[in-house]
Enzyme design. Structure first.
Site, PDB file in Angstrom:
ATOM      1  N   ARG A  57       0.750  -1.141   0.104  1.00 36.02           N
ATOM      2  CA  ARG A  57       0.209  -0.228   0.064  1.00 36.02           C
ATOM      3  C   ARG A  57       0.965   1.311  -0.102  1.00 36.02           C
ATOM      4  NH1 ARG A  57      -2.773  -3.945   1.793  1.00 36.02           N
ATOM      5  NH2 ARG A  57      -0.963  -4.178   2.877  1.00 36.02           N
ATOM      6  N   LYS A  86      26.190  -4.947  -3.436  1.00 33.28           N
ATOM      7  CA  LYS A  86      27.751  -4.885  -3.661  1.00 33.28           C
ATOM      8  C   LYS A  86      28.427  -4.325  -2.409  1.00 33.28           C
ATOM      9  CE  LYS A  86      26.829  -4.085  -8.801  1.00 33.28           C
ATOM     10  NZ  LYS A  86      27.147  -3.294  -9.613  1.00 33.28           N
ATOM     11  N   ARG A 107      11.512   3.881   3.025  1.00 35.09           N
ATOM     12  CA  ARG A 107      11.156   3.106   3.934  1.00 35.09           C
ATOM     13  C   ARG A 107      12.328   1.956   4.153  1.00 35.09           C
ATOM     14  NH1 ARG A 107       6.091  -0.951   4.200  1.00 35.09           N
ATOM     15  NH2 ARG A 107       5.234   1.029   4.952  1.00 35.09           N
ATOM     16  N   HIS A 135       5.899   6.267  11.509  1.00 34.46           N
ATOM     17  CA  HIS A 135       5.321   5.816  10.031  1.00 34.46           C
ATOM     18  C   HIS A 135       4.104   7.045   9.820  1.00 34.46           C
ATOM     19  CE1 HIS A 135       3.742   4.290   6.550  1.00 34.46           C
ATOM     20  NE2 HIS A 135       3.489   3.097   6.988  1.00 34.46           N
TER      21      HIS A 135
END
Ligand code: NCD
Length: 310
Positions: A57, A86, A107, A135
Site C-alpha cells: 500500500r 555490492k 522505507r 510512520h
C-alpha cells in the site's frame, strides 16, 4: 509554517494546524485520486521511492499519488536489486537518489534511517516507515479516515489494539490522537505494550491514556477500533513471536455490542486479526483507509513540492 521543501520524518515534526492543512487539502484531492478530475502540479518533478523493506500500500499509493499529480517516479522496490547488494551504504545510495529526484520517500528496516537520509539529502525526505520507529504518512491517512467517518477528530475514544511495542503506525498515531485530544485505550499482550519513550512522551503531552484488558468492554465504548498486526519480522526470537501470535481476533461476535458508528481500522496487511466476515459489516473502514492513502499522499506531496507550497 509552510510545508514547502520540508522533510517529514516523525509525526511530531507537524503542528496540529499543519496536520489540519494536509487533511483539508487531502479532502479536495479525493476526485483527483479517483481519476474523475485532473491536476498536474508536479509536472516535470521526479519523486524517488527508496523501499528497503516490503511494502504494498505505502509504495503503490505514493506512486499513484505522484502519477495523479502529473509527476514521475523512480523506484527501488527491492534493495537486493541495487548496488547495496555490492556493499554500497545507505548514505551513498541516498546521495544518488537526491541527485536523481526532487524528493525521496524512504522505507527502511532500521529505526532512524529516514532521519539519516534527511541529513544526507538536499531534497525533502518523507519517512514511509523506519523499523519500529515512525510512520507519519500512515497517521495522516488514519486521521483522514477517522475524520471522514466520524466528522471530527476531537472527543473520540480510540482503542489501539495489538502490537504496540513494534507497531510504528501506533507510535505515530498515538501522538496525533493526543494532539487532537482523543481518549486513548491500549490493549496488547503484556509483552507488547507501548515503548517507554512513547508512553513518556504521551504523558508529557498530558494525553488521556488508559490500559484495558477486556476487549469486549473496550469495543463497547469505542468510536474507533484500530487493530494492528503482530510485527513478526521485528522479533529477535521466533519462539517469542509464537507465544503472542493469534492473541486476538476481531469478528462479528466481538463487534456485536459496539456503537453503530464504531469504525474498525487496520493499516494492513492483516494476518488473521480481523475475520473476513467483518469486511461486509458497516464498521469496516480498512479498505477505505487504504484508498485514502492516495489523496493524503497527494496532499502532502503537493504541499511539499507543488508550485505555491503550503
Ligand atoms: C504497516 C507498516 O508497514 O508499518 N503497513 C502499512 O504501511 N500500511 C503495518 C504493518 O506492516 O503491519
Amino acid at each position: 509554517m509552510s510545508l514547502h521543501g520540508r522533510d517529514l520524518i516523525s509525526i511530531r515534526d507537524l503542528s496540529r494546524e499543519e496536520i489540519e492543512r494536509v487533511l483539508s487539502t487531502a479532502k479536495k484531492m479525493i476526485p483527483y485520486a479517483e481519476g474523475t478530475k485532473v491536476t498536474h502540479p508536479l509536472e516535470d518533478q521526479i519523486v524517488a521511492m527508496g523501499f528497503f523493506e516490503p511494502s504494498t500500500r505505502t509504495r503503490l499509493s505514493f506512486e499513484s499519488a505522484v502519477l495523479r499529480l502529473g509527476g514521475g517516479c523512480i523506484t527501488i522496490a527491492d534493495a537486493s536489486a541495487t548496488s547495496m547488494r555490492k556493499g554500497e551504504t545507505l548514505h551513498d545510495t541516498i546521495r544518488m537518489l537526491s541527485g536523481y529526484s526532487d524528493a525521496i520517500v524512504i522505507r527502511h528496516p532500521n529505526e532512524g534511517a529516514a532521519r539519516l537520509a534527511a541529513q544526507v539529502s538536499d531534497k525533502p525526505v518523507i519517512n514511509a516507515g523506519d523499523g519500529a520507529g515512525q510512520h507519519p504518512t500512515q497517521t495522516l491517512l488514519d486521521l483522514a479516515t477517522i475524520a471522514e467517518a466520524q466528522g471530527t477528530l476531537s472527543g473520540l475514544r480510540v482503542v489501539l489494539l495489538g502490537d504496540l511495542k513494534y507497531g510504528r503506525t501506533v507510535h505515530s498515531l498515538a501522538h496525533a490522537l493526543a494532539l487532537f485530544g482523543a481518549e486513548i485505550v491500549l490493549i496488547s499482550p503484556p509483552t507488547l505494550g507501548l515503548p517507554e519513550e512513547v508512553a513518556e512522551h504521551l504523558d508529557r503531552m498530558g494525553a488521556r491514556v488508559q490500559t484495558e484488558a477486556q476487549l469486549h468492554r473496550a469495543v463497547r465504548e469505542a468510536d474507533v477500533l484500530y487493530v494492528t498486526r503482530i510485527q513478526r519480522e521485528r522479533f529477535g526470537d521466533e519462539a517469542e513471536y509464537d507465544k503472542v501470535a493469534g492473541s486476538y481476533r476481531i469478528d462479528n461476535t466481538v463487534l456485536a455490542g459496539a456503537k453503530p458508528r464504531l469504525i474498525v481500522m487496520h493499516p494492513l496487511p492483516r494476518t488473521g486479526e480481523i475475520a473476513p466476515e467483518v469486511d461486509a459489516s458497516p464498521h469496516a473502514a480498512y479498505f477505505r483507509q487504504a484508498f485514502l492513502g492516495v489523496p493524503v499522499r497527494m496532499a502532502l506531496l503537493s504541499l511539499t513540492l507543488g508550485p505555491k507550497g503550503g
